[in-house]
Structures are given as structure tokens and as C-alpha cells.
Motif scaffolding. Structure first.
Motif, PDB file in Angstrom:
ATOM      1  N   VAL B  12       0.908  -8.589  13.987  1.00 44.05           N
ATOM      2  CA  VAL B  12       0.963  -8.840  12.635  1.00 44.05           C
ATOM      3  C   VAL B  12       1.688  -7.431  11.919  1.00 44.05           C
ATOM      4  O   VAL B  12       2.607  -7.611  11.211  1.00 44.05           O
ATOM      5  CB  VAL B  12      -0.247  -9.101  11.848  1.00 44.05           C
ATOM      6  N   LEU B 134     -12.600 -11.522  12.877  1.00 42.33           N
ATOM      7  CA  LEU B 134     -12.207 -10.796  11.782  1.00 42.33           C
ATOM      8  C   LEU B 134     -13.258 -10.157  11.167  1.00 42.33           C
ATOM      9  O   LEU B 134     -13.095  -9.144  10.429  1.00 42.33           O
ATOM     10  CB  LEU B 134     -11.935 -11.797  10.549  1.00 42.33           C
ATOM     11  N   LEU B 428       1.747  -6.811  -5.551  1.00 46.14           N
ATOM     12  CA  LEU B 428       1.485  -7.913  -4.340  1.00 46.14           C
ATOM     13  C   LEU B 428       0.864  -7.100  -3.238  1.00 46.14           C
ATOM     14  O   LEU B 428      -0.221  -7.424  -2.784  1.00 46.14           O
ATOM     15  CB  LEU B 428       2.564  -8.506  -4.122  1.00 46.14           C
ATOM     16  N   LEU B 429       1.593  -6.074  -2.622  1.00 50.08           N
ATOM     17  CA  LEU B 429       0.862  -5.344  -1.619  1.00 50.08           C
ATOM     18  C   LEU B 429      -0.245  -4.777  -1.879  1.00 50.08           C
ATOM     19  O   LEU B 429      -1.251  -4.802  -1.245  1.00 50.08           O
ATOM     20  CB  LEU B 429       2.162  -4.320  -1.015  1.00 50.08           C
ATOM     21  N   LEU B 431      -2.341  -5.611  -4.197  1.00 49.82           N
ATOM     22  CA  LEU B 431      -3.464  -6.573  -4.253  1.00 49.82           C
ATOM     23  C   LEU B 431      -3.984  -7.194  -2.737  1.00 49.82           C
ATOM     24  O   LEU B 431      -5.131  -7.252  -2.295  1.00 49.82           O
ATOM     25  CB  LEU B 431      -3.169  -7.690  -5.128  1.00 49.82           C
ATOM     26  N   LEU B 432      -2.837  -7.070  -1.956  1.00 51.00           N
ATOM     27  CA  LEU B 432      -3.287  -7.650  -0.500  1.00 51.00           C
ATOM     28  C   LEU B 432      -4.081  -6.763   0.168  1.00 51.00           C
ATOM     29  O   LEU B 432      -5.094  -6.895   0.683  1.00 51.00           O
ATOM     30  CB  LEU B 432      -1.827  -7.445   0.207  1.00 51.00           C
ATOM     31  N   LEU B 435      -7.729  -6.094  -1.671  1.00 51.76           N
ATOM     32  CA  LEU B 435      -8.633  -7.449  -1.765  1.00 51.76           C
ATOM     33  C   LEU B 435      -8.921  -7.443  -0.134  1.00 51.76           C
ATOM     34  O   LEU B 435     -10.244  -7.650  -0.060  1.00 51.76           O
ATOM     35  CB  LEU B 435      -7.624  -8.802  -1.844  1.00 51.76           C
ATOM     36  N   TYR B 436      -8.179  -7.337   0.689  1.00 51.45           N
ATOM     37  CA  TYR B 436      -8.514  -7.217   2.231  1.00 51.45           C
ATOM     38  C   TYR B 436      -9.788  -6.112   2.317  1.00 51.45           C
ATOM     39  O   TYR B 436     -10.935  -6.364   2.863  1.00 51.45           O
ATOM     40  CB  TYR B 436      -7.465  -7.155   3.208  1.00 51.45           C
ATOM     41  N   THR B 439     -12.963  -7.210   0.472  1.00 54.48           N
ATOM     42  CA  THR B 439     -14.045  -8.250   1.038  1.00 54.48           C
ATOM     43  C   THR B 439     -14.177  -7.929   2.414  1.00 54.48           C
ATOM     44  O   THR B 439     -15.402  -8.475   3.070  1.00 54.48           O
ATOM     45  CB  THR B 439     -13.080  -9.760   1.175  1.00 54.48           C
ATOM     46  N   SER B 440     -13.594  -7.594   3.225  1.00 53.43           N
ATOM     47  CA  SER B 440     -13.878  -7.044   4.811  1.00 53.43           C
ATOM     48  C   SER B 440     -15.045  -6.267   4.741  1.00 53.43           C
ATOM     49  O   SER B 440     -16.032  -6.457   5.642  1.00 53.43           O
ATOM     50  CB  SER B 440     -12.648  -6.726   5.439  1.00 53.43           C
ATOM     51  N   LYS B 443     -18.207  -7.991   3.497  1.00 52.35           N
ATOM     52  CA  LYS B 443     -18.591  -8.692   4.586  1.00 52.35           C
ATOM     53  C   LYS B 443     -19.423  -7.825   5.776  1.00 52.35           C
ATOM     54  O   LYS B 443     -20.377  -8.277   6.207  1.00 52.35           O
ATOM     55  CB  LYS B 443     -17.841  -9.690   4.951  1.00 52.35           C
TER      56      LYS B 443
END
Lengths: 507, 520
Positions: B12, B134, B428-429, B431-432, B435-436, B439-440, B443
């Protein structure tokens, strides 16, 4: 991680890819006097903003229809008007009557690109997310993967954000139609589809399945009782929506006729440029355009189109399920693309939308089709200077879709629904059709890469200047024809009684 | 299973990189783009003896010799793309082939970074029981490093070779985590000779290697056992450092150019702060000075005529003259930096807590030098963020600090990309990635990692962004006071970075305290 965050990440990723493509060149950039689709859209803003409604579709002193005259239905015109109002606020020069013709600037490009992004974000992307979460099967992770793959489909991104068009609006509205119908709200679904039809007349490619699905549903409920009531409700919705969209033009029959005339320019011939459909490919062998008169061509193409969509429509009429509906959408729009009159290479996006919806069910054929459809527009991308985005988005799409949807693991004969082939071709030697398909896929992707490379790197021989575009379109045509047969067989072969329930159980 | 998902992350990353890099050919070309092109030209067309004397372009070679050799080797590939870019006189030369070559060179050298990330992920402590791919710490670490927003925009949009350099740093850290200390030391020495900014973290390396490698045993209370000193190990370390240094600087010493090289490497003629103030202590200091001077003028305690003129356009000029507070000299910043890292370094001397204690000390050194250093670039924050990612996936407290530090640090990089077309990309980048990471990590540690105050501060960044890039440009002040958005950004971010620095320090000293307590 929670679903919402994964979905947001996918959407953000899709948006990033879209904006990155939009930094590239657009069609007709710096090419006076006619420029390209970008200028067409800007010109429509200029026309709709400055002229009264009844002059929009007419050739007048202020509206030269030969210079990108408006040839889309009223919703497109209203959308242009809305954009024009925003443009006027930012910079009045952008929509000045006559004076703004051929206007190109950094700021204006950003504005135009932003309008596409906003439309996409409001219409297409929510529909994709809703579809994947409510109408596709599998675990949540699988649904998220579907969202990402649909959003990364290169064809739509490159045409909307590179070449410049607003396909995400018409396709998005059609997708809203599918989603809402799938959730069981038939009236709202038909409303959404009529809106999409009034944004681009090409949505007619999808109209027959919508019609058959709804009619089939009415039949199922019994035309004497509730079915009739439903039919009336839908008919009224369609008529009222149409009337509302066409309201400014209804006062005068001449207006309506002129708009219809603009929407269906019969005089433009069977096909233009190099397009991967039957007529253009056949033209290599037989010069149809010169042999047949325009009228004959028209009737001929109409007949073949109808013949090609008939089986899938009848089947859908008899069995109006969502699965059949999706397949019928593919079959109908692909048949239209291959056989109908005056087809543009960009119209391949219409079959591509329902194929995107099959990504989850039939990953390998869907990926194959989507990649072939992107490839079929290569000559256009090269003309627009979009080679690099084409390569990058295609690679990204292939990688993500094959990996995330585990396409190669899901290609046993059973999963690909290749059973009917055995019955059709009894004399065929015993071999694993799934593996054969996989090898054909490898070969075809390699060939596409090779042809792409040749189109870019090699100079065509002097006698055949169009050699590479022609090879590209014939090669893509063969894919489309093969996949049309395949999707038709998948649709027709499904038994009328509900075997799918058993299938689910066995899964 | 683990390797499969790691491969995914890597793949990726490759696709993302490819995308970013290829598209970024269309972005505006930064000064760093020209800087590196010029260095290619210098190393290719001039003899070694002239490398550090050449000054046709204002962007003279100011990296250590190994980096010059790196450019020299790149230039041999470059000549197959476009020979014109290798001519020293072709200033600001940007042919398509040049752009393609430069961008591709960053991608290709990023392989080092990818390999280093793989090695780091191998050394992460794994929790048992987690089935979700993940949710694995190593996967999260891989994503945090490979998709790092800062590295992505600095390398692939702005243009620098940080991926390659940080790759060597992370590889060296991974080697220490795996107990292969000599390799780690070798890699770090090479790194120092590629880019001398890493001198800031050299104290952590020096003390750690001396204490935990050259002394083979501890006393029972964890303090150093002097009798366990191993001279062989010290000689081994010393010979590594000296031989790499000799390889790199030897030729210049032989030519008698050492003073010239050093004057290029350490240009103290530049101002205290970069044109855009990095979010550190000096940004706050400048701000206080400015506030005091404005206040003074208002209260008629100060005479406007006597104030230094440049202070009124501060933020745009390099030399910022303080009007009230005393001016800061390079030596003062050096002392402040040393003082700020001293406790951390002492802590790993007295109570070494293995390679992880060293890693924490390294992050403190990087952040301390960022906070107090002379002429710090905003990009230097990456030196703290990237190694800190490893700690963040292993402890809850670190994860909280990490989120604060990365979010503010990354936001402070926004002014690097300033054109309107780049605005959506960077938002956008960012935020990407944000956010990741939120949240990760949330979690992973099952619960909220930030307190309400911290959350409010981070949400404030959104307000700052809207204010600075949407509202302010439309206001009439844009023409009279154009520097205000940059000023607001750096001051607001410096609050967050300072806060993270303090919390990091507290965590380090608290560990120190608990260790002592346990032993008692």
C-alpha cells in the motif's frame, strides 16, 4: 477499528486520489479555437447565466449552438446555472457573455475542479457507501473493501477529474435509484432515476432494467390489486418529476421539440472517432458508414440493440430481484454501448457503474471489465495528457481490488458461475475453467500493458496513423463482447425458482 | 499471517508513494528541489576539492561529505535522464526529465526506509490473542511509519531525501532493539556523516553505547558496575566511528579544507528562527516580545521610533530583532539545548532501561533540540515523531503523548505547501493519517487516550486552519498584515509541542522514579 473510521479512511483516500488527478491537465487545455469538454461546461455556465431560459437550446445571436451548444437535458442546464452563480460571486470574468469564451486560468481551473468534487461528495460517494453497507453481502470488512474499490475505479476518476465532466452526478443519481429500490422504496427509486435521466440522456442505457424491474414487481403483486396501485404511484411520480424538470419548456411545444432535437442529434452518424463498439470494430472489415444510408444505419442499430437487450429484460420481468436487476443493468447498458447509434467512448462508464456493483459478487470478471473499460479510453487520455494518472490509478485499482477482494481465491468454476458453459459446450475437453479464466485474465492485463506502452512509445507506420487507437478499441471490444455474453449467461442461467436461498444455505 | 499483512502495508505504501510522487510532479517546485539539483550538478561536474568552495548558486553544499558522495552517485544515473540538470550554471532548471528523475530518486531510495520499518516491526512486542490483522501493534506501527503524513509531504511533495535518512536511523534503532549494537553504531555514524542534524541525538547514542555496551554488567540496584568495563568493546566502537569519519572527512582534512567544510556545515550567520517560525520555545519567546512591545507602545512606556523596525514585519524577515526581551545568541540556544537533554541522558546513565530507555532518551534529545535549537526548521519535528511511533504502539501513556505531538507537529508543517491547489491534498492527507492514528491507537489500548483539555486543544487546530487559510485571506488585513496566519500557526502549535515535550519528560522521570522505588 470501528466501521465508520475505516469507511472515512477509504473515502478520504478516494478523495485524495481524485484531487491528485484533478491537478493534471483537462481536455482541450490551451487548444483554441474549440478547446474541449472543460470549455463546454464553462460555456454552458456563461449561456445559462446570461440568457433567458427559452434561448438556452436555440441558435440565436447570443447563443451559437455550433460552439458547444447545450445538448444535455434541463437538469444539466440548471446545474450550470447554479455553478455560474457561484462563479459570478468569485470572479465575474468567468461567466461574462462572449468575453469569457475560452477563458483559462489557474483560479478558474481550481473552481471547476472543486465543483466536480463537491458534486461527487454530495451525490456519488454517499450512494456508494450506502450501497456497500446495505445491499452487498459479507462481513463489515468486506463491505469496506467494496467501498474502497468502487471509489478507486479509474475510469470515472479520470473522466471526471482529468478530462472534465460531471458523470458522478448522473451515475450517482442512478446509483441512488438502485440503492433506494434495493431498500424497497420503489417510488423514491424511480424519482432518483428520473432525475438522473434528466441530467444526462445517456442514462437511457439504464432505463429498461429500471422499467422492467418495477413492472415485474407490479406483476408479482398482482396487476388487479396492489400491483396496479403501485404502478399508478410510480407512473405519477415519473410524470410529475419529468414535468417539474421540464417546467420552463412546457409552455411551447416548439421548445420541447428543440430540446429533444438537441438531445438526440441523429445527423451525427453511426459512430465518431474510435470507440470500442460493434460498428467501429466492424468498420475495419466492412465500411458500414459508406454502404448504408443514415436511416438504415439508425434502424439497423436500433434492431440489434433491442435484440441484444431483450433476453435479459424478459428474464428480469419474470424475476424482479435485486441480483437480477444488477445483472440486467449491466447487460442492458453494455448492449446499448456495443450496438446503439452515436456512442462515445466515455459511455463505457454507464455499464461500468453496475459492474462496480458486482465487484463483491463476481470479483474477477468485474475487475477485468473495469480495467478493460479504463483501457478502452486510453486514446482519449493520451490526447488530454493524462498518461501518468492513467498508469498510476490503474495500478492502484488493480492492486487494491485484486488484493482486498481476494479475486484470485474466488475464481473456482462454481464461484464464477461457469456451470452453464459446460452444458452449452458438451464436446469441450475436461479442464478447470476457473484456472483458464485466471490465465486469460493475466494474458489480457499483460496485453493491455503492452498496448499502452506501444501507444505511448512507438510511432505508428505512415500508412496507418490510427493503428494504435484502432488496436486499443478492437481489443477492448473483444473484452466487452465476451463479458456481455458472460453476464447474460449468468443472468439467464439463474433458475426462476429461488435457488439462491439454497445457495446461501450451502455457503 | 503477520508477514502477509506487513507486506500489504508495504505494498500500500508503495502504491501511495508512487501516486504521490508521480502526481507531485505537478505541484509547485520548492527551493529544496533546486537545492538538490544544484548539489547533483556540483558533485558531478566539479573535482572533490571544489565541492565545498563552489558558490554559483546561493544553495551551497551544506551537508557532510557522505551525502555529497550520495549525490555524486545519483548524478551518474541522472545523466541518462537529462544532462543539462548537471550543469552548475543552469539555475532553477526544471525540465520534465529532471523532475521525473528527482522524484523517482526519492521513491527508489525510500526502499531503505521500507526495509527499516520492516525491521522495526519485527522488534515490537506482540500481544497475544488479537486476531484482527488491523489490530496488531506491528501493523499499526507499519502504517504509522509508512503513511506518516509529515514524511510524505516533506519528501514527496516538498522534496527531500528524509525517507532514506530516517530509514538509516530507524534501522539503527531496530538493530539496538535486537541487541546488535555494533551494527547500530555503524549505521548511526554513517547517518551522521550524511546529515549532521542528527548530531542532536548523538548524546543519547553516545551515553547509551558507553553505558550499556561498554559496561557489560550492572549492580543489583541497576547502577553501573565499574569493574565490568570492557576495553575491547570501546575500541571496537571507537574504530567504527573513526574509520567512517576518516572515510568521509579524511580527503578534506588531507586537502586542508576542514575549516571551509565546517563553516559550510554550521552557518551561524542565519537567524534564531527560520522565515516561518518552527513551533518551539523561541516562537513563544518572540511572541511574548512582540506582545510586550505592542503593549508598551499602547501604554506609552515605549517610543515607537526607538523600536527596531524589522520587529514589525516579523515572521517574514530572517533576522528577528527583539525589542524588549534580550536577544538570543547561538551559544545561549546551545546551552539551553544541552540543559534540556541533560536529565534524560543522565537518567539512562544511572538507570539504563535497555534499548527502549535509550529510544525514549533519543526522542527527548530530538525534541529538546527542536524546542531550543538555533535556526530550527519545522521539518525537524519528524526526528522526534518517527522514532516515537515505536514507543507509541507499546504503551498507553506514550500513545497519548504521541497523538498530541504528531497532530500538532504535522499541522505545523502545513505552511510548507501554500498554494490553493495543494490545500485539499494536505488537508485530506492529514485527516487520513490523523484519523487512522487516533482510531487505531484507541482500539489498541481500548479507551480514550486524551483528556478533554487536550481534545479541545486539538480541535482548536481545525479552527486555526479555517481562520488562517479560509477566513483571513478574505479579510482586509491580508494585505496589511500578511504574516499573521503563519504567526498564529506557529504560536498555537508551539503550545502543543511544548506540552508534549513536558509530558514526555514527566513520563521519563517518573519511570526513573519508579525504578528506584522498586529497587529500594
Amino acid at each position: 477499528m470501528e466501521n465508520w473510521s475505516l469507511v472515512s479512511i477509504c473515502v478520504l483516500f478516494g478523495l485524495t486520489a481524485r484531487w491528485a488527478v484533478s491537478l493534471n491537465s483537462y481536455s482541450g487545455a490551451g487548444k483554441p479555437p474549440m478547446f474541449g469538454d472543460y470549455e463546454a461546461q464553462r460555456h454552458w455556465q456563461e449561456v445559462t447565466y446570461n440568457l433567458p431560459v427559452h434561448e438556452w437550446y436555440f441558435n440565436t445571436t447570443d447563443n451559437n449552438l455550433n460552439y458547444w451548444g447545450l445538448d444535455y437535458p434541463p437538469l444539466t442546464a440548471y446545474h450550470s446555472l447554479l455553478c455560474a452563480h457561484v462563479a459570478k460571486l468569485i470572479n465575474p470574468d468567468w461567466v461574462e457573455l462572449h468575453a469569457s469564451r475560452g477563458h483559462e486560468s489557474y483560479g478558474h481551473k481550481l473552481f471547476m475542479r472543486a465543483t466536480v468534487l463537491v458534486a461527487d461528495l454530495l451525490i456519488y460517494i454517499p450512494a456508494v457507501v450506502l450501497y456497500s453497507f446495505y445491499l452487498s453481502e459479507g462481513s463489515n470488512k468486506k463491505k469496506v473493501c467494496t467501498v474502497l474499490c468502487i471509489l478507486l475505479y479509474p475510469g470515472l476518476i479520470l473522466i471526471d477529474y482529468g478530462h472534465f465532466q460531471y458523470n458522478s452526478i448522473s451515475l450517482g443519481l442512478a446509483l441512488w435509484g438502485v440503492v433506494v429500490l434495493g431498500l424497497g422504496w420503489d417510488v423514491l427509486g424511480s424519482l432518483a432515476f428520473v432525475l438522473s435521466l434528466n441530467y444526462k440522456q445517456m442514462e437511457l442505457y439504464h432505463s429498461l432494467p429500471f422499467f422492467c424491474y418495477l413492472l415485474g414487481k407490479c406483476f408479482k403483486q398482482g396487476l388487479a390489486g396492489r400491483g396496479l396501485f403501485l404502478l399508478v404511484k410510480i407512473a405519477v411520480t415519473v410524470l410529475v418529476t419529468f414535468a417539474l424538470c421540464w417546467l420552463p419548456f412546457l409552455s411551447d411545444p416548439g421548445q420541447i421539440l428543440q430540446v429533444v432535437h438537441r438531445l438526440f442529434p441523429v445527423g451525427r452518424g453511426l459512430f465518431e472517432d474510435k470507440v470500442a463498439n460493434t460498428w467501429c470494430s466492424l468498420n475495419v472489415l466492412i465500411k458500414i458508414k459508406t454502404i448504408l444510408s443514415t436511416d438504415t444505419q439508425l434502424y439497423f442499430s436500433l434492431t440489434t440493440t433491442l435484440l441484444a437487450i431483450l433476453p435479459s429484460s424478459i428474464k428480469l420481468l419474470m424475476k424482479p430481484t435485486l441480483w437480477q436487476f444488477k445483472l440486467a443493468l449491466v447487460n442492458s447498458s453494455l448492449a446499448f454501448f456495443l450496438f446503439s447509434f452515436q456512442v462515445h467512448e466515455k459511455s463505457i462508464l454507464l455499464p461500468a457503474l453496475p459492474v462496480c456493483l458486482l465487484l463483491n459478487d463476481l470479483p474477477l470478471p468485474a475487475i477485468w471489465f473495469l480495467q478493460a473499460s479504463t483501457f478502452s479510453m486510453l486514446p482519449l487520455f493520451l490526447k488530454d495528457g493524462l498518461l501518468v494518472p492513467y498508469v498510476v490509478t490503474s495500478l492502484a485499482f488493480l492492486f487494491f481490488s485484486i488484493y482486498l477482494l481476494s479475486a484470485f481465491e474466488h475464481c473456482s468454476e462454481d464461484k464464477l458461475r461457469l456451470g452453464p458453459y459446460r452444458r452449452l459446450l458438451i464436446c469441450m475437453p475436461r479442464m478447470d475453467l476457473g484456472r483458464v479464466t485466471k490465465w486469460k485474465f493475466y494474458f489480457s492485463i499483460t496485453a493491455m500493458a503492452g498496448l499502452s506502452f506501444m501507444s505511448v512509445a512507438l510511432a505508428p507506420p505512415d500508412q496507418l496513423p490510427d493503428l494504435f487507437p484502432l488496436l486499443v478499441s478492437v481489443f477492448s471490444y473483444l473484452h466487452f463482447l465476451g463479458l456481455l455474453l458472460y453476464f447474460n449467461i449468468v443472468q439467464i442461467a439463474e433458475p426462476l425458482q429461488s435457488v439462491r436461498k439454497n445457495q446461501k444455505k450451502s455457503n | 499471517l503477520a508477514s502477509v499483512s506487513l507486506i500489504t502495508a508495504l505494498a500500500v505504501h508503495c502504491v501511495v508513494l508512487l501516486t504521490m510522487t508521480v502526481f507531485s510532479g505537478y505541484f509547485s517546485h520548492s527551493t529544496d528541489f533546486e537545492v538538490h539539483r544544484n548539489w547533483l550538478a556540483i558533485t558531478h561536474s566539479l573535482p572533490v576539492s571544489k565541492w565545498y568552495h563552489e558558490n554559483t548558486s546561493e544553495w551551497t553544499l551544506d551537508y557532510p561529505p557522505l551525502f555529497a558522495w550520495f549525490e555524486y552517485s545519483l548524478s551518474h544515473v541522472a545523466q541518462h535522464f537529462d544532462k543539462e540538470m548537471l550543469v552548475v550554471q543552469n539555475l532553477i532548471y526544471t525540465s520534465p526529465a529532471t523532475i521525473l528523475f528527482q522524484r523517482l530518486s526519492v521513491i527508489v531510495t525510500d526502499i531503505v526506509f521500507i526495509y527499516a520499518v520492516k525491521e522495526c516491526c519485527r522488534s515490537v512486542r506482540e500481544e497475544k490473542g488479537s486476531k484482527d490483522l488491523l489490530g496488531h501493534p506491528f501493523f499499526i506501527l507499519a502504517a504509522l511509519l509508512l503513511w506518516n503524513f509529515g514524511l510524505l509531504i516533506v519528501d514527496h511533495i516538498h522534496f527531500q531525501y528524509n525517507g532514506f535518512l530516517f530509514g538509516i536511523l530507524l534501522l539503527s534503532v531496530a538493530r539496538h532493539l535486537q541487541g546488535r549494537h555494533l551494527e547500530g553504531a555503524l549505521l548511526f555514524t554513517v547517518l551522521l556523516n550524511l546529515k549532521h542534524i542528527y548530531l542532536y541525538i548523538a548524546p543519547a547514542y553516545g551515553i547509551f553505547l558507553l553505558r550499556s555496551y561498554c559496561f557489560t554488567k550492572d549492580n543489583t540496584d541497576g547502577s553501573v558496575r565499574w569493574s565490568s568495563f570492557s576495553p575491547v568493546r570501546l575500541v571496537a566502537l571507537g574504530s567504527i566511528v573513526i574509520s567512517v569519519g576518516a572515510l568521509s572527512f579524511g580527503p578534506f582534512i588531507a586537502m586542508g579544507q576542514l575549516p571551509q567544510v565546517l563553516s559550510r556545515l554550521f552557518p551561524f550567520k542565519r537567524g534564531l528562527c527560520h522565515a516561518y517560525w518552527a513551533p518551539n520555545v523561541w516562537a513563544l519567546y518572540n511572541m511574548v516580545d512582540k506582545a510586550l512591545s505592542v503593549l508598551g507602545v499602547r501604554l506609552k512606556l515605549l517610543d515607537v521610533a526607538k523600536l527596531p523596525k524589522a520587529s514589525m514585519t516579523g515572521g517574514l524577515v530572517q533576522e528577528f530583532q527583539h525589542s524588549i526581551l534580550p536577544s538570543v545568541s547561538p551559544s545561549i540556544t546551545l546551552i539551553c539545548t544541552l540543559l534540556s537533554i541533560m536529565p534524560a541522558v543522565l537518567s539512562i546513565w544511572c538507570r539504563p532501561r535497555g534499548a527502549r530507555g535509550f529510544l525514549r532518551c533519543l526522542v527527548v534529545c530530538a525534541l529538546g533540540s527542536f524546542m531550543f535549537g538555533w535556526h530550527v526548521h519545522e521539518k525537524a519535528i519528524l526526528m522526534a515523531i518517527l522514532p516515537f511511533s515505536i514507543l507509541a504502539v507499546e504503551s498507553r501513556e506514550d500513545a497519548g503523548i504521541f497523538l498530541m505531538l504528531t497532530t500538532t507537529g504535522h499541522y505545523s508543517l502545513f505552511p510548507l505547501l501554500f498554494t490553493a491547489a495543494e490545500l485539499p491534498i494536505k488537508v485530506l492527507l492529514m485527516l487520513l493519517f490523523t484519523l487512522y492514528s487516533f482510531t487505531s491507537l484507541k482500539k489498541l489500548f481500548r479507551g480514550s487516550l486524551l483528556n478533554p483539555l487536550e481534545t479541545t486543544y486539538l480541535l482548536g487546530l481545525v479552527a486555526v486552519e479555517i481562520l488562517c487559510e479560509v477566513v483571513y485571506p478574505l479579510s482586509p488585513w491580508q494585505h496589511t498584515l500578511p504574516f499573521v496566519p503563519l504567526l498564529v500557526t506557529s504560536v498555537y502549535c508551539s503550545l502543543g509541542v511544548s506540552y508534549s515535550f513536558i509530558r514526555l519528560y514527566v513520563s521519563l522521570l517518573r519511570q526513573h522514579g519508579t525504578d528506584k522505588h522498586k529497587q529500594l
